[in-house]
Design an enzyme around this catalytic site. Sequence first.
Site, mmCIF file in Angstrom:
data_model
loop_
_atom_site.group_PDB
_atom_site.id
_atom_site.type_symbol
_atom_site.label_atom_id
_atom_site.label_comp_id
_atom_site.label_asym_id
_atom_site.label_seq_id
_atom_site.Cartn_x
_atom_site.Cartn_y
_atom_site.Cartn_z
ATOM 1 N N SER A 168 -5.516 -2.424 2.087
ATOM 2 C CA SER A 168 -6.388 -1.619 2.951
ATOM 3 C C SER A 168 -6.251 -0.162 2.518
ATOM 4 O O SER A 168 -5.233 0.220 1.926
ATOM 5 C CB SER A 168 -5.915 -1.748 4.408
ATOM 6 O OG SER A 168 -6.461 -0.711 5.210
ATOM 7 N N TYR A 181 0.218 -2.230 11.536
ATOM 8 C CA TYR A 181 -0.769 -2.583 10.506
ATOM 9 C C TYR A 181 -0.585 -1.731 9.248
ATOM 10 O O TYR A 181 -0.544 -2.241 8.122
ATOM 11 C CB TYR A 181 -2.176 -2.402 11.083
ATOM 12 C CG TYR A 181 -3.292 -2.819 10.159
ATOM 13 C CD1 TYR A 181 -3.672 -4.147 10.064
ATOM 14 C CD2 TYR A 181 -3.971 -1.875 9.382
ATOM 15 C CE1 TYR A 181 -4.703 -4.535 9.222
ATOM 16 C CE2 TYR A 181 -5.001 -2.249 8.542
ATOM 17 C CZ TYR A 181 -5.368 -3.585 8.469
ATOM 18 O OH TYR A 181 -6.385 -3.963 7.622
HETATM 19 C C1 BGC Z 1 -8.943 -2.097 9.129
HETATM 20 C C2 BGC Z 1 -10.226 -1.756 9.847
HETATM 21 C C3 BGC Z 1 -10.601 -0.303 9.616
HETATM 22 C C4 BGC Z 1 -10.549 0.053 8.149
HETATM 23 C C5 BGC Z 1 -10.775 1.538 7.894
HETATM 24 C C6 BGC Z 1 -9.091 -1.705 7.670
HETATM 25 O O1 BGC Z 1 -7.962 -2.072 6.955
HETATM 26 O O2 BGC Z 1 -8.669 -3.494 9.275
HETATM 27 O O3 BGC Z 1 -10.078 -2.008 11.227
HETATM 28 O O4 BGC Z 1 -11.907 -0.074 10.109
HETATM 29 O O5 BGC Z 1 -9.313 -0.314 7.601
HETATM 30 O O6 BGC Z 1 -10.040 2.348 8.760
#
Ligand code: BGC
Length: 283
Positions: A168, A181
Amino acid sequence: MNTTAAAASSTAPSLTLPKLLVGQKALVTGANSGIGRAVALALGEAGADVAVNYVQGDEAANDVVAAIRAHGVDAIACKADVSDEDQVANMFGEMIERFGTLDILVANAGLQRDAPFHAMTLAQWHTVLSVNLTGQFLCAREAVREFVRRGVVSQISCAAGKIICMSSVHQEIPWAGHANYATSKGGIKLLMESLAQELAPQRIRVNAIAPGAIRTPINTTAWNTPEAYKSLMTLVPYGRIGEPEDIARAAVWLASDLSDYVVGTTLFVDGGMTLYPGFATGG
Ligand code: BGC
């Protein structure tokens, strides 16, 4: 911005994928929705046989399997919790029994359990770390065992195997209210790079994709009203939300021999979200 230009650029282009993966066998985790679903469909369109992992939602997984088979390749649904060692081992056993081997793992399964830090429960912390990070460890370990056992089959691919870790932008961008996360994604970065370094001599390529804001169920509230979408766009220089297909196309390229010399890289597919858009006018 001129409205015609904005409308014209509001979705991903519609493209047909070349058959870059014919004869290859792939497993995609978390493949019954969102990014995983699009990746599984794209790998199938590119010619791979695909195992569609999911943990709940039999019908959605079966629909993905049917859509992949429509490309003339084989597909199966594999129910397993990626954070459970035995279930992961059984899933790989089942997949390899059906397809003969594995060439491509897309370790995609992931979730969010958001909370302000003072209120974050240990259960929220563990759930996110177990699925997002330990799940990638367990799946990558099974994949590597098969890649090493089989080695390179040059008619199929230059590499003994390819692993794509779904990361991410939050492996780089700190994210208040999402400490579990962001920690899991930061962990994926160094897991991926350490594996890439360790396994490159065996011709196993490990890379990551770091999606930005992609239109999926994980972040619906960030895009499903005009106000939310407008606010999201202040973070995206390219001026449109990402579509799951944007990520799927990157995955096909990383899984194919077109990217044979790409090892240990994180490919950001984020419309420029990591370019500090606040500095476009400030600083
Ligand atoms: C998350 C999303 C978020 C995106 C940008 C992703 O890894 O799961 O919820 O919108 O990152 O912030």
